[in-house]
Design an enzyme around this catalytic site. Structure first.
Site, PDB file in Angstrom:
ATOM      1  N   CYS A  29     -12.698   1.875  15.608  1.00 30.28           N
ATOM      2  CA  CYS A  29     -11.367   1.116  15.522  1.00 30.28           C
ATOM      3  C   CYS A  29     -10.434   1.061  16.728  1.00 30.28           C
ATOM      4  O   CYS A  29      -9.885   0.160  17.031  1.00 30.28           O
ATOM      5  CB  CYS A  29     -10.642   1.337  14.220  1.00 30.28           C
ATOM      6  SG  CYS A  29      -9.688   2.878  14.286  1.00 30.28           S
ATOM      7  N   MET A  30     -10.428   2.239  17.412  1.00 28.25           N
ATOM      8  CA  MET A  30      -9.470   2.227  18.654  1.00 28.25           C
ATOM      9  C   MET A  30     -10.093   2.689  19.980  1.00 28.25           C
ATOM     10  O   MET A  30      -9.281   2.921  20.984  1.00 28.25           O
ATOM     11  CB  MET A  30      -8.170   2.775  18.480  1.00 28.25           C
ATOM     12  CG  MET A  30      -8.114   3.796  17.362  1.00 28.25           C
ATOM     13  SD  MET A  30      -8.455   5.512  18.026  1.00 28.25           S
ATOM     14  CE  MET A  30      -9.695   5.876  19.109  1.00 28.25           C
TER      15      MET A  30
ATOM     16  N   LYS B 162       0.877  -1.277   0.167  1.00 24.88           N
ATOM     17  CA  LYS B 162       0.192  -0.044  -0.041  1.00 24.88           C
ATOM     18  C   LYS B 162       0.718   1.231  -0.059  1.00 24.88           C
ATOM     19  O   LYS B 162       0.723   2.153  -0.597  1.00 24.88           O
ATOM     20  CB  LYS B 162      -0.828  -0.217   1.438  1.00 24.88           C
ATOM     21  CG  LYS B 162      -2.050  -0.979   1.125  1.00 24.88           C
ATOM     22  CD  LYS B 162      -3.093  -0.780   2.211  1.00 24.88           C
ATOM     23  CE  LYS B 162      -2.614  -1.594   3.367  1.00 24.88           C
ATOM     24  NZ  LYS B 162      -2.428  -2.853   3.744  1.00 24.88           N
TER      25      LYS B 162
ATOM     26  N   GLY C   2      -4.906   1.673  13.427  1.00 28.16           N
ATOM     27  CA  GLY C   2      -5.354   1.257  11.739  1.00 28.16           C
ATOM     28  C   GLY C   2      -5.117   2.551  10.949  1.00 28.16           C
ATOM     29  O   GLY C   2      -5.128   2.306   9.740  1.00 28.16           O
ATOM     30  N   GLN C   3      -5.404   3.837  11.398  1.00 28.53           N
ATOM     31  CA  GLN C   3      -5.160   4.934  10.675  1.00 28.53           C
ATOM     32  C   GLN C   3      -3.966   5.735  10.857  1.00 28.53           C
ATOM     33  O   GLN C   3      -3.584   5.850  12.195  1.00 28.53           O
ATOM     34  CB  GLN C   3      -6.550   5.724  10.899  1.00 28.53           C
ATOM     35  CG  GLN C   3      -7.893   4.848  10.739  1.00 28.53           C
ATOM     36  CD  GLN C   3      -8.919   5.829  10.517  1.00 28.53           C
ATOM     37  OE1 GLN C   3      -9.234   6.524   9.736  1.00 28.53           O
ATOM     38  NE2 GLN C   3      -9.848   5.645  11.617  1.00 28.53           N
TER      39      GLN C   3
ATOM     40  N   MET D  73      -7.801  -4.791  16.075  1.00 29.31           N
ATOM     41  CA  MET D  73      -9.169  -4.732  15.852  1.00 29.31           C
ATOM     42  C   MET D  73      -9.917  -5.759  16.408  1.00 29.31           C
ATOM     43  O   MET D  73     -11.040  -5.933  17.277  1.00 29.31           O
ATOM     44  CB  MET D  73      -9.841  -4.617  14.595  1.00 29.31           C
ATOM     45  CG  MET D  73      -9.426  -3.410  13.707  1.00 29.31           C
ATOM     46  SD  MET D  73     -10.023  -2.090  14.560  1.00 29.31           S
ATOM     47  CE  MET D  73      -8.346  -1.281  15.177  1.00 29.31           C
TER      48      MET D  73
END
Lengths: 80, 779
Positions: free
Chosen positions: B163-164, B79, B372-373, B335
């Site tokens: 997500c967190m 990615k 995740g971000q 997650m």
């Protein structure tokens, strides 16, 4: 004409065989092997070709990892 | 030498440098290649890899891993290497669009800004902002000031809630302050890795390679993989502990039971640094150690095996590792633990295991929550773009915290509301019902990613929905106004990654068409509100709320695009925010220091020579400047005082929906290596799209045989909320445990969230995308 640089990791006893196979591929230049890994650079006709090359590299018998470390796509038009 | 030969040599020399470890001189792009190279953090996950970006003729044309960045040391994942290409999809949004007669039609910026301002003018208390862990720090800070300071409303929440949030509340309830103690350096020295429902090989591949590369060098690193499906991560694991969904609570308590039963826990560490707590809420009540031991009696290996399916012998094997004081153990999760209706509890329990064993606060010994971000930490958690939060760890419920921020923003007393706003799921439920009149969505795609989409995200097209994005998405299709945004290196930015590292980059290329920065979009609407006489956008000096001054004290008209683009407004906003980080000792580094480095991990402090020093490990004497001398470990925000963190008695309780006769399978959703979240960017990259074009359902081969399903067959998944038909994959990339099916969520054409459950953790409000009951039918 995307240009990609990879580091290929493999077991030391498989390196010579893997390098022989890769040497037969079009548009590839190989660097020296050091400690179970070696560098290579490759050009492809388009981005899909670059993707196929990366996949074929990863799926060669004996290859543990083929890590893309450089990617130049300066003459590729808008994608998607 | 022609250009192709030159670039081949360039690529080869860079790769050879990485392969041989001789990287000196290779770090700042490739000299002589005619490209302008600059650093930036990667646009995708929370790892925060450094990317060198090569620009030619106003376009990003090359990417390489940044050798000078200690996060990734030159490596990137698939990615990351396509972060540049992700900017150049043919369907980039280039012009503002306004819905007229049911269709989105091209509009001017002036028209779009005016429409948004006039809606807010009439509906300021029912208008929400839904943001993102992909917001830069200045973007999140601007949104916060706009809505909480300008409109006096707290209906602002980010997708990071999805997500967190459980990791955040887990830390708050354990040691009183958000963000991890450890750092990536711990990955290089641990000797045992425990993965709690975490497919790190695919989701955080660069960090994963940091661990598995040590093995290639002959180092012994033992890996325990606790999961509900075998993945690429399992391939590298020494031990796979397959457990029944939701039973991780019992496993963690079972480990604590054995440590106590064997008297193998670190008594001194626990007495010095821990207090004991019981209860189901965030506050709980004190308990004695004896009471805690009694609580653990429900988690004998046999009982844990009955709940989780993990053989008692395997549980004991892992417990023996924690009992071995010579080891350095590192736990990871993401997650799997966070998207959990008991997400906060299970986060607490992982800390329990590390605290009881003394596996915390030393190199290689920590419990590490992955994100995740790219700026879920920096923006959502540190700036605090949450419905209950204010910048720098403050909360709206506290009078003194609101007063701090009202002073900093020059607001009249009482402007900031003390009532928390709608959190993410609640926000979309309120929009569905009409309790909220509209929302501004930035850098995220809720019509794709909300759980139980049919119910939670219904009626969005009936509300005043503003969407700032770079490509058409499931959410832009429902919008009243679509604003084209600048992406990544088309603007200045600052991100904060998973290890508290704040990283900055400069704009390198122009955005396409009339796309503009999200910060500018908010400033323009704020100014239009001010011009329309809206009092909220005026400070106590009678000036515009976002009044910026240059070095001569002259006001900068940043709401005008031509003025904005000439200035580094990011630097102004970041420096306005920076002092607000001091109260909770999250001191971030000055902007210019970030510009000169590959980022610094907070809290930072200046040494006697004026050099800025980062902190590798928080709460650790000799590393964290705020730790009291002689304390070794000092949880200085510990909720019970005395520098102590909490060990919680949190029980195993069944999931809210479990398989039954009608819906006999578990459904778990997640990500794949090639795509990032809802695929808005990665599905525009031909290589990534062709590698993973379509979502699928993975089944255990035994289940597939029973149902007479083969790879490629069409399979219908039906839950109590919705259904979806998609192709089957048997013996594919992963191997789900029997009775569980897995579906990735990236595919806009196959929205699995029509099937998922929207129940969420009572404390963190994070929904559980990992567990619901479905029926599986061959279509």
């Amino acid at each position: 004409m995307p240009i990609s640089g990879y580091v290929v990791k493999a077991g030391a006893n498989r390196i010579a065989e893997i390098r022989r196979r890769i040497r037969d591929m079009d548009g590839v230049e190989l660097g020296p092997a050091v400690d179970g890994q070696f560098a290579l650079a490759a050009y492809s006709e388009d981005e899909n070709g670059a993707e196929r090359f990366g996949e074929s590299l990863s799926s060669l018998p004996g290859v543990d990892q083929a890590l893309l470390v450089y990617h130049n796509f300066e003459d590729v038009e808008y994608t998607g | 030498m022609n250009r192709r030969s030159f670039l081949l040599k360039t690529a080869l020399s860079f790769a050879a440098g990485i392969a041989s470890g001789s990287t000196k001189g290779l770090s700042l792009g490739q000299p002589g290649d005619g490209l302008a190279w600059q650093k930036a953090p990667c646009r995708f996950c929370g790892t925060g890899c450094g990317v060198m970006v090569g620009v030619k003729d106003g376009r990003v044309v090359a990417v390489q891993g940044d050798l000078e960045n200690p996060v990734n040391k030159g490596l990137l994942c698939a990615k990351g290497y396509h972060a540049g290409a992700a900017m150049y999809g043919r369907d980039r949004l280039r012009y503002p669009l306004i819905r007229k007669g049911g269709k989105l039609v091209r509009a001017s910026w002036d028209e779009a800004v005016d429409a948004i301002a006039r809606h807010i003018l009439k509906n300021d208390d029912t208008f929400a902002i839904y943001g993102s862990g992909q917001w830069t720090i200045p973007e999140g800070y601007t949104a916060m000031k706009f809505l909480k300071g300008g409109c006096g409303s707290n209906h602002l929440d980010p997708n990071a809630r999805l997500c967190m949030a459980s990791a955040v509340v887990g830390m708050l309830t354990t040691y009183g302050v958000d963000e991890p103690s450890g750092c990536y350096d711990d990955f290089d020295v641990c000797d045992t890795v425990v993965l709690w429902g975490n497919n790190m090989a695919e989701m955080h591949p660069v960090l994963w390679s940091r661990i598995v590369d040590r093995r290639a060098k002959g180092e012994r690193v033992e890996i325990f993989d606790l999961g509900v499906r075998r993945t690429r991560t399992t391939e590298s694991a020494d031990h796979y502990l397959e457990f029944n969904p939701h039973s991780d609570l019992a496993i963690a308590n079972g480990l604590c039971y054995l440590l106590v039963k064997w008297e193998a826990y670190d008594k001194g560490w626990v007495e010095r640094h821990c207090s004991f707590r019981q209860g189901e809420d965030g506050a709980g009540k004190p308990m004695t150690f004896a009471e805690y031991v009694s609580f653990l009696e429900d988690y004998t290996p046999e009982k844990v095996e009955a709940i989780s399916g993990v053989p008692a012998a395997k549980l004991e094997l892992l417990a023996r590792r924690f009992a071995d004081k010579s080891r350095k153990i590192l736990s990871f999760w993401c997650m799997g633990l966070n998207q959990h209706t008991r997400g906060t509890w299970v986060n607490n329990l992982v800390y329990n295991v590390h605290f009881l064993s003394g596996q915390f606060g030393a190199p290689g010994k920590t419990a590490f929550s992955l994100t995740g971000q790219p700026s879920a930490c920096g923006t959502c958690r540190e700036v605090g773009t949450l419905a209950h939060a204010l910048p720098g760890g403050r909360v709206v419920m506290k009078d003194s915290h609101r007063a701090d921020i009202e002073r900093a923003w020059k607001l009249p007393k009482g402007r900031i509301s003390s009532k928390p706003g709608h959190h993410a799921v609640s926000m979309f439920q309120a929009l569905q019902k009409g309790d909220l009149s509209g929302a501004w969505v930035q850098v995220t795609n809720p019509a794709h990613t909300m759980p139980n989409l049919n119910e939670v995200a219904g009626n969005l097209e009936k509300r005043f929905l503003v969407v700032s994005d770079i490509y058409p998405t499931a959410t832009t299709k429902l919008a009243s106004v679509v604003l084209p945004s600048a992406m990544w290196v088309e603007k200045n930015g600052v991100f904060g990654n998973s290890e508290r590292r704040t990283q900055q980059w400069y704009k390198m290329v122009e955005p396409p068409g009339e796309a503009r920065d999200d910060v500018w979009q908010m400033l323009a609407v704020a100014r239009r509100l001010y011009d329309l006489g809206y009092k909220g956008m005026t400070n106590v000096d009678g000036e515009f709320l976002f009044t910026f001054r240059d070095e001569n004290g002259e006001s900068i008209e940043a709401w005008k695009w031509e003025e904005y683009r000439k200035r580094n407004v990011d630097r102004i906003l970041y420096e306005e925010y920076r002092p607000l980080t001091h109260m909770k000792r999250k001191n971030v580094a000055p902007y210019d220091e970030l510009a000169a480095t590959r980022g610094l991990r907070w809290p930072v402090a200046q040494d006697e020579r004026g050099q800025w020093r980062e902190t590798k490990r928080r709460f650790v004497e000799g590393e964290d400047p705020f730790v009291k001398e002689g304390s070794q470990i000092d949880f200085y925000w510990g909720p019970d005082g005395g520098g102590k963190a909490r060990i919680w008695a949190r029980p195993y309780k069944p999931a809210p929906e479990e398989p039954d006769d009608e819906y006999p399978f578990w459904l778990s959703t997640g990500r794949v290596l090639e795509h990032w979240h809802s695929g808005t960017m990665t599905r525009r990259v031909p290589q990534l799209h062709s590698a993973m074009p379509k979502a699928y359902v993975e089944l255990n081969p035994k289940d597939a045989a029973t149902l007479n399903i083969s790879t490629g067959d069409r399979v219908r998944l039906v839950s109590r909320r919705g259904e979806l038909t998609l192709p089957a994959w048997v013996n594919g990339r992963s191997l789900p445990k029997a009775g569980l099916v897995f579906v990735p969520f990236f595919d806009e054409d196959l929205l699995i969230n029509k099937v998922t459950l929207h129940e969420y953790d009572a404390l963190s409000k994070e929904p559980d995308y990992k567990k619901c009951a479905v029926r599986v039918e061959k279509a």
